[in-house]
Design a protein around this motif. Structure first.
Motif, short mmCIF file in Angstrom:
data_model
loop_
_atom_site.label_atom_id
_atom_site.label_comp_id
_atom_site.label_asym_id
_atom_site.label_seq_id
_atom_site.Cartn_x
_atom_site.Cartn_y
_atom_site.Cartn_z
N ASP A 286 0.83 -1.20 0.00
CA ASP A 286 0.00 0.00 0.00
C ASP A 286 0.87 1.26 0.00
O ASP A 286 0.54 2.26 -0.66
CB ASP A 286 -0.93 0.00 1.20
CG ASP A 286 -1.91 -1.16 1.13
OD1 ASP A 286 -2.14 -1.66 0.01
OD2 ASP A 286 -2.44 -1.55 2.19
N SER A 287 2.00 1.27 0.74
CA SER A 287 2.87 2.45 0.81
C SER A 287 3.52 2.73 -0.55
O SER A 287 3.66 3.88 -0.96
CB SER A 287 3.95 2.24 1.87
OG SER A 287 4.76 1.13 1.54
N SER A 288 3.89 1.68 -1.27
CA SER A 288 4.51 1.89 -2.60
C SER A 288 3.49 2.49 -3.57
O SER A 288 3.80 3.39 -4.34
CB SER A 288 5.06 0.58 -3.14
OG SER A 288 4.00 -0.35 -3.29
N GLU A 289 2.26 2.01 -3.51
CA GLU A 289 1.23 2.56 -4.38
C GLU A 289 0.95 4.02 -4.03
O GLU A 289 0.75 4.87 -4.92
CB GLU A 289 -0.06 1.73 -4.26
CG GLU A 289 0.08 0.32 -4.82
CD GLU A 289 -1.18 -0.48 -4.63
OE1 GLU A 289 -1.23 -1.62 -5.13
OE2 GLU A 289 -2.11 0.04 -3.98
N GLU A 290 0.97 4.33 -2.74
CA GLU A 290 0.74 5.72 -2.32
C GLU A 290 1.86 6.64 -2.79
O GLU A 290 1.61 7.77 -3.25
CB GLU A 290 0.61 5.76 -0.79
CG GLU A 290 0.29 7.13 -0.22
CD GLU A 290 -1.09 7.62 -0.64
OE1 GLU A 290 -1.31 8.84 -0.63
OE2 GLU A 290 -1.95 6.76 -0.99
N SER A 291 3.11 6.16 -2.73
CA SER A 291 4.24 6.97 -3.20
C SER A 291 4.17 7.21 -4.70
O SER A 291 4.48 8.30 -5.20
CB SER A 291 5.57 6.28 -2.84
OG SER A 291 5.66 5.02 -3.50
N ALA A 296 3.23 11.03 -9.13
CA ALA A 296 2.45 11.44 -10.31
C ALA A 296 1.81 12.81 -10.09
O ALA A 296 1.79 13.66 -10.99
CB ALA A 296 1.38 10.39 -10.60
N ALA A 297 1.31 13.02 -8.86
CA ALA A 297 0.71 14.33 -8.56
C ALA A 297 1.76 15.44 -8.62
O ALA A 297 1.51 16.54 -9.13
CB ALA A 297 0.04 14.28 -7.18
N ALA A 298 2.98 15.18 -8.12
CA ALA A 298 4.05 16.18 -8.15
C ALA A 298 4.46 16.49 -9.59
O ALA A 298 4.69 17.66 -9.96
CB ALA A 298 5.25 15.69 -7.34
N ALA A 299 4.59 15.46 -10.43
CA ALA A 299 4.95 15.69 -11.84
C ALA A 299 3.89 16.52 -12.54
O ALA A 299 4.19 17.43 -13.33
CB ALA A 299 5.13 14.34 -12.54
N HIS A 300 2.63 16.25 -12.26
CA HIS A 300 1.55 17.02 -12.85
C HIS A 300 1.61 18.48 -12.40
O HIS A 300 1.38 19.40 -13.19
CB HIS A 300 0.20 16.38 -12.48
CG HIS A 300 -0.98 17.10 -13.06
ND1 HIS A 300 -1.27 17.08 -14.42
CD2 HIS A 300 -1.93 17.87 -12.47
CE1 HIS A 300 -2.34 17.81 -14.65
NE2 HIS A 300 -2.78 18.29 -13.46
N LYS A 301 1.96 18.64 -11.12
CA LYS A 301 2.05 20.01 -10.59
C LYS A 301 3.20 20.76 -11.26
O LYS A 301 3.08 21.94 -11.63
CB LYS A 301 2.23 19.95 -9.08
CG LYS A 301 2.23 21.31 -8.41
CD LYS A 301 2.32 21.15 -6.90
CE LYS A 301 2.30 22.52 -6.21
NZ LYS A 301 2.40 22.37 -4.74
#
Length: 338
Positions: A286-291, A296-301
């Motif tokens: 679960d932690s790897s999926e969250e990272s 992905a959110a940071a790259a989009h930002k």
């Protein structure tokens, strides 16, 4: 009510042992002295043959059955007759072949009730000895029966014919012969008492088995995972497994049950912080999926920021071109030259 389904409180089960024996011996021309002598099943088969002449294959009946295998074969013949006549009476073969007086008495009581219900119990034209001739051991049974029935008559005739030498000798011989007879054979009253005691023992054993099966059902229920943790179940188990007959066991079990119930009622309620701390932990997967989602959110930002910067740079260049077009308004020498 069908005879096959009569209950234990029916009047048929209150017929005495002596009456049952007299009925069997009269109907089948036998000389049974005990009701358990009918345990082999041959007597029951011939009683059904007397009630329904020709319905029982008497050549398959074994009157010399001594072991359980031969007895079971007789009861198979009887069960086939029951099926043919559509009689739903259940035959407890495993109990009957053990020769216990109570079980065989109850079955013979039912047999009498059934035979009495067929044609009013009139079976005067039935020749039991002749029907028994085709059975295995039937001839020997007829020979033994005729021998026992003729023995008292012969002894009585010989006593009438014999002339004692004198009255004194008769008295002396009578005293001498009666003494060993009293020692060798107990009075008939003792036989009746022994039979009654056997019936009482059999009845007590059946009652014991009944209550033991009930206790076993309670034990199995208490061992089920759904209820075994309950205080009342633990109290019941304490009483069931007590090794000694101690009256204080019940009081101790009741006290433990009350104490456990009070302890369960006094347990504090969990606070929201404790409930949050008891939340399920996140696994490595679960932690790897969250990272990955965070990256992905940071790259989009970052892409959004770069797009915004490019937009601002384009707008500034357009502003500089507009400034050049407005040179004439500012009194540029080049514009005035043209």
């Amino acid at each position: 009510m069908s005879v096959s389904n009569i209950g234990m409180m029916d009047g048929a089960y209150f017929v005495g042992r002596n009456e049952i024996l007299a009925w069997i011996n009269t109907t089948l021309q036998l000389g049974l002295a005990k009701v358990e002598e009918a345990a082999s099943g041959a007597v029951a088969c011939q009683l059904m043959d007397a009630a329904h002449p020709g319905a029982v294959p008497m050549h398959k009946v074994n009157f010399d059955a001594k072991n359980e295998y031969d007895m079971i074969q007789n009861y198979k013949v009887l069960q086939d007759v029951f099926n043919k006549l559509k009689i739903t009476k259940h035959i407890e073969v495993n109990k009957l072949i053990k020769g216990r007086p109570l079980d065989n008495l109850e079955f013979m009581q039912w047999m009498k009730r059934y035979c009495d219900s067929v044609n009013g119990g009139f079976m005067t034209s039935y020749n039991a000895s002749e029907r028994r001739e085709s059975s295995k051991g039937g001839k020997d049974t007829n020979r033994r029966t005729s021998g026992t029935s003729q023995a008292p008559a012969k002894s009585a005739s010989t006593t009438h014919k014999a002339q004692p030498p004198s009255h004194a000798a008769k008295r002396a011989n009578g005293h001498a012969s009666n003494a060993p007879q009293r020692c060798a054979k107990p009075p008939p009253a003792y036989d009746a008492q022994m039979t009654e005691l056997k019936l009482l023992v059999d009845s007590a054993e059946k009652e014991r088995d009944f209550y033991f099966s009930k206790l076993r059902d309670v034990e199995i229920l208490c061992q089920s995972p759904e209820v075994e943790h309950l205080p009342i179940v633990k109290a019941i188990q304490k009483i069931l497994y007590a090794s000694e007959d101690d009256p204080s066991t019940v009081a101790e079990a009741q006290a433990e049950m009350v104490a456990q119930q009070n302890q369960m009622q006094q347990q504090p309620m969990l606070s929201p912080i404790l409930e949050a701390s008891e939340a399920p932990s996140i696994t490595p997967k679960d932690s790897s999926e969250e990272s990955l989602r965070q990256e992905a959110a940071a790259a989009h930002k970052r892409k959004s920021i770069s797009d915004l910067e490019e937009f601002e740079m384009g707008s500034s260049s357009r502003m500089r071109l507009s400034d050049v077009s407005d040179v004439q308004l500012c009194g540029s020498p080049l514009m005035s030259f043209t």
